[in-house]
Design a protein around this motif. Sequence first.
Motif, PDB file in Angstrom:
ATOM      1  N   GLU A   2       0.713  -1.035  -0.119  1.00  0.00           N
ATOM      2  CA  GLU A   2       0.071  -0.141  -0.099  1.00  0.00           C
ATOM      3  C   GLU A   2       0.872   1.267   0.033  1.00  0.00           C
ATOM      4  O   GLU A   2       1.845   1.372   0.692  1.00  0.00           O
ATOM      5  N   LEU A   3       0.393   2.482  -0.551  1.00  0.00           N
ATOM      6  CA  LEU A   3       1.174   3.442  -0.709  1.00  0.00           C
ATOM      7  C   LEU A   3       0.942   4.257   0.522  1.00  0.00           C
ATOM      8  O   LEU A   3      -0.154   4.304   1.282  1.00  0.00           O
ATOM      9  N   ARG A   4       2.212   4.729   1.270  1.00  0.00           N
ATOM     10  CA  ARG A   4       2.169   5.533   2.320  1.00  0.00           C
ATOM     11  C   ARG A   4       1.799   7.232   1.784  1.00  0.00           C
ATOM     12  O   ARG A   4       1.879   7.633   0.614  1.00  0.00           O
ATOM     13  N   ARG A  30      -6.922  10.424  -2.299  1.00  0.00           N
ATOM     14  CA  ARG A  30      -5.579  10.265  -3.031  1.00  0.00           C
ATOM     15  C   ARG A  30      -5.435  10.852  -4.198  1.00  0.00           C
ATOM     16  O   ARG A  30      -4.428  11.577  -4.630  1.00  0.00           O
TER      17      ARG A  30
END
Length: 90
Positions: A2-4, A30
């Motif tokens: 998952e992107l931070r 996002r």
Amino acid sequence: AELRESDFSNSYILNVHLIDYLIKNELKSRLDQVFDYITEHLHEMDDFFETYFANSTQLDSFIKKYAEFNPSYAKDVICRDASIDHIRKI
């Protein structure tokens, strides 16, 4: 993985497939972070826009959503060297 949160302040967030995914799945918070990055670095985005325009499956939605996010988008584009390409897409 998952992107931070911090990933959205780096240029590698400018991935056509990722941005299309965010649009298609309506992940507004996002996407707004991506739009924030684009807006802050607009003067450096010619290569990104060229690639995105050529490869995106969500181009119409991208332009509509980005123009809503950044109301000065059209004005900014007209003043840029890439304005013809942008205006054709808008």
